[in-house]
Design a protein around this motif. Structure first.
Motif, PDB file in Angstrom:
ATOM      1  N   LEU A 193     -13.503  -6.005  11.665  1.00 20.89           N
ATOM      2  CA  LEU A 193     -12.955  -4.650  11.200  1.00 20.89           C
ATOM      3  C   LEU A 193     -13.275  -4.948   9.558  1.00 20.89           C
ATOM      4  CD1 LEU A 193     -11.915  -1.841  11.265  1.00 20.89           C
ATOM      5  CD2 LEU A 193      -9.645  -2.736  11.217  1.00 20.89           C
ATOM      6  N   PHE A 194     -14.112  -3.989   8.881  1.00 19.74           N
ATOM      7  CA  PHE A 194     -14.372  -4.057   7.461  1.00 19.74           C
ATOM      8  C   PHE A 194     -13.471  -2.862   6.930  1.00 19.74           C
ATOM      9  CE2 PHE A 194     -17.838  -6.667   8.853  1.00 19.74           C
ATOM     10  CZ  PHE A 194     -17.716  -7.717   8.007  1.00 19.74           C
ATOM     11  N   ALA A 195     -12.494  -2.787   5.936  1.00 18.42           N
ATOM     12  CA  ALA A 195     -11.985  -1.741   5.372  1.00 18.42           C
ATOM     13  C   ALA A 195     -11.983  -1.856   3.758  1.00 18.42           C
ATOM     14  CB  ALA A 195     -10.476  -1.978   5.774  1.00 18.42           C
ATOM     15  N   ASP A 196     -12.540  -0.633   3.300  1.00 20.30           N
ATOM     16  CA  ASP A 196     -12.906  -0.621   1.970  1.00 20.30           C
ATOM     17  C   ASP A 196     -11.959   0.216   1.067  1.00 20.30           C
ATOM     18  OD1 ASP A 196     -13.936  -0.490  -0.747  1.00 20.30           O
ATOM     19  OD2 ASP A 196     -15.701   0.646  -0.070  1.00 20.30           O
ATOM     20  N   GLU A 197     -10.883  -0.193   0.514  1.00 21.47           N
ATOM     21  CA  GLU A 197      -9.802   0.373   0.029  1.00 21.47           C
ATOM     22  C   GLU A 197      -9.001   1.482   0.881  1.00 21.47           C
ATOM     23  OE1 GLU A 197      -8.223   0.028  -2.885  1.00 21.47           O
ATOM     24  OE2 GLU A 197      -9.965  -0.997  -4.160  1.00 21.47           O
ATOM     25  N   PRO A 198      -8.510   1.067   2.295  1.00 26.45           N
ATOM     26  CA  PRO A 198      -7.953   1.863   3.079  1.00 26.45           C
ATOM     27  C   PRO A 198      -6.823   2.690   2.759  1.00 26.45           C
ATOM     28  CG  PRO A 198      -7.392  -0.307   3.798  1.00 26.45           C
ATOM     29  CD  PRO A 198      -8.306  -0.517   2.331  1.00 26.45           C
ATOM     30  N   THR A 199      -5.915   2.191   1.723  1.00 25.84           N
ATOM     31  CA  THR A 199      -4.662   2.846   1.171  1.00 25.84           C
ATOM     32  C   THR A 199      -4.827   3.388   0.073  1.00 25.84           C
ATOM     33  OG1 THR A 199      -4.048   0.622   0.144  1.00 25.84           O
ATOM     34  CG2 THR A 199      -3.279   1.137   2.432  1.00 25.84           C
ATOM     35  N   GLY A 200      -6.260   3.510  -0.576  1.00 21.76           N
ATOM     36  CA  GLY A 200      -6.364   4.279  -1.881  1.00 21.76           C
ATOM     37  C   GLY A 200      -6.196   5.480  -1.952  1.00 21.76           C
ATOM     38  N   ALA A 201      -6.268   6.280  -0.796  1.00 24.90           N
ATOM     39  CA  ALA A 201      -6.042   7.633  -1.026  1.00 24.90           C
ATOM     40  C   ALA A 201      -4.740   8.094  -0.327  1.00 24.90           C
ATOM     41  CB  ALA A 201      -7.116   8.489  -0.330  1.00 24.90           C
ATOM     42  N   LEU A 202      -3.783   7.190  -0.057  1.00 27.13           N
ATOM     43  CA  LEU A 202      -2.416   7.317   0.557  1.00 27.13           C
ATOM     44  C   LEU A 202      -1.338   7.034  -0.297  1.00 27.13           C
ATOM     45  CD1 LEU A 202      -3.259   5.601   3.931  1.00 27.13           C
ATOM     46  CD2 LEU A 202      -3.903   7.928   3.640  1.00 27.13           C
ATOM     47  N   ASP A 203      -0.195   7.741  -0.180  1.00 23.84           N
ATOM     48  CA  ASP A 203       0.933   7.520  -1.015  1.00 23.84           C
ATOM     49  C   ASP A 203       1.580   5.955  -0.545  1.00 23.84           C
ATOM     50  OD1 ASP A 203       3.080   7.576   1.139  1.00 23.84           O
ATOM     51  OD2 ASP A 203       2.112   9.788   1.524  1.00 23.84           O
ATOM     52  N   ARG A 204       2.672   5.459  -1.114  1.00 24.58           N
ATOM     53  CA  ARG A 204       3.011   4.221  -1.021  1.00 24.58           C
ATOM     54  C   ARG A 204       3.438   3.945   0.394  1.00 24.58           C
ATOM     55  NH1 ARG A 204       6.793   3.050  -5.648  1.00 24.58           N
ATOM     56  NH2 ARG A 204       8.037   4.514  -4.435  1.00 24.58           N
ATOM     57  N   ALA A 205       4.443   4.689   0.779  1.00 20.64           N
ATOM     58  CA  ALA A 205       4.925   4.561   2.022  1.00 20.64           C
ATOM     59  C   ALA A 205       3.916   4.548   3.396  1.00 20.64           C
ATOM     60  CB  ALA A 205       6.087   5.528   2.444  1.00 20.64           C
ATOM     61  N   THR A 206       3.065   5.674   3.045  1.00 21.10           N
ATOM     62  CA  THR A 206       1.818   5.735   4.378  1.00 21.10           C
ATOM     63  C   THR A 206       1.037   4.671   4.125  1.00 21.10           C
ATOM     64  OG1 THR A 206       1.988   8.293   4.198  1.00 21.10           O
ATOM     65  CG2 THR A 206       0.119   7.459   5.112  1.00 21.10           C
ATOM     66  N   GLY A 207       0.639   4.124   3.144  1.00 22.86           N
ATOM     67  CA  GLY A 207      -0.259   2.812   2.930  1.00 22.86           C
ATOM     68  C   GLY A 207       0.293   1.747   3.385  1.00 22.86           C
ATOM     69  N   GLN A 208       1.537   1.802   3.358  1.00 28.16           N
ATOM     70  CA  GLN A 208       2.432   0.307   4.050  1.00 28.16           C
ATOM     71  C   GLN A 208       2.225   0.772   5.557  1.00 28.16           C
ATOM     72  OE1 GLN A 208       6.219   0.646   2.341  1.00 28.16           O
ATOM     73  NE2 GLN A 208       5.802  -0.732   0.698  1.00 28.16           N
ATOM     74  N   ASP A 209       2.270   1.748   6.121  1.00 24.14           N
ATOM     75  CA  ASP A 209       2.147   2.004   7.414  1.00 24.14           C
ATOM     76  C   ASP A 209       0.764   1.404   7.930  1.00 24.14           C
ATOM     77  OD1 ASP A 209       4.647   2.854   7.731  1.00 24.14           O
ATOM     78  OD2 ASP A 209       4.125   5.147   7.712  1.00 24.14           O
TER      79      ASP A 209
END
Length: 272
Positions: A193-209
């Motif tokens: 699985l390749f992920a390119d900045e998967p949390t870049g468009a998310l807020d902090r808490a959602t990114g952690q999830d």
């Protein structure tokens, strides 16, 4: 993201030797699912030429989580695209298992990519008129092997979206949309699985999830994950960090923590 991920013991030294990334003369181990040997990639010609990769080599073992970091223009996204078969290097080779993908015709490569690779983008790339379930099954439908309904339900359940099969992207939060994108990437059970900045468009808490979800896939399902990120806290969810600068692999950290990653970035002259 202020909270640190799962606690893991870190070596005393803040940075480790670059050579552990692997080179072309290092033999593969049986669990190597992907590798890059001496990749060079240049865009443009003459005075406008930009060398995105300059001899990058790395290996990726099954059931491991690797973060790729570096400043803008360091080559991290180009490396990810070459590894995923979405771009071809000018020199060097990319291997999936014992298959060297650079010599394959485009149609054969596309089929192997569908069978072996999942990709998660920063922008989700969901079809707004389709439900979550339809988005998950879309790549399979386009490839001529539509997944079974139970497989789609299971993929959504794995990312915490059981019961959301009929919802459209506009009714989902950003984090839920990224979970749909992850389910879409995982439904075919790809080797990597390749992920390119998967949390870049998310807020902090959602990114952690989302990062916890990727980490769980590695720990519990044996998934191999390669993620590009600019965030030291996100990188600390990985087993190791590859640091690129000016198209070269300049450092490799094992058992990363946010502080160790930030320190390595500073030493490399690439803060943030």
């Amino acid at each position: 993201m202020d909270n640190a991920p799962n606690e893991r013991a870190a070596p005393a030294d803040p940075a480790e030797p670059v050579g552990t990334a692997g080179t072309a003369d290092t033999p593969d181990t049986p669990d190597t699912v992907a590798r890059a040997d001496g990749l060079h990639r240049q865009y443009g010609r003459g005075n406008r030429a930009v060398a995105a990769l300059r001899g990058v080599s790395a290996r990726f073992a099954a059931g491991t989580f690797t973060a790729v970091m570096g400043p803008s223009g360091s080559g991290k996204t180009t490396l990810l695209h070459c590894l995923a078969g979405m771009d071809r290097p000018d020199r060097g080779t990319v291997w999936w298992g014992d298959t060297e993908i650079g010599t394959l015709p485009e149609r054969r490569l596309a089929r192997l990519r569908r069978e072996n690779v999942g990709f998660v983008f920063q922008g989700f790339n969901l079809m707004p008129a389709m439900t979550a379930a339809q988005n998950v099954e879309l790549p399979g439908r386009l490839a001529g092997h539509r997944p079974e309904r139970h497989q789609v339900r299971e993929a959504l359940a794995r990312v915490g979206l059981a019961g959301c099969e009929r919802q459209r992207p506009a009714t989902l939060s950003g984090g839920q949309q990224q979970r749909v994108a992850i389910a879409r990437a995982l439904v075919a059970r790809p080797r990597v699985l390749f992920a390119d900045e998967p949390t870049g468009a998310l807020d902090r808490a959602t990114g952690q999830d989302v990062l916890t979800l990727l980490r769980r896939g590695v720990d519990h399902d044996g998934q191999t994950c390669v993620m590009v990120t600019h965030d030291p806290t996100a990188a600390a969810y990985a087993d190791r960090v590859l640091l690129l600068a000016d198209g070269r692999l300049v450092d490799e950290l094992h058992h990363p923590t946010p502080d160790r990653v930030a320190h390595a970035l500073t030493l490399a002259g690439t803060p943030g």
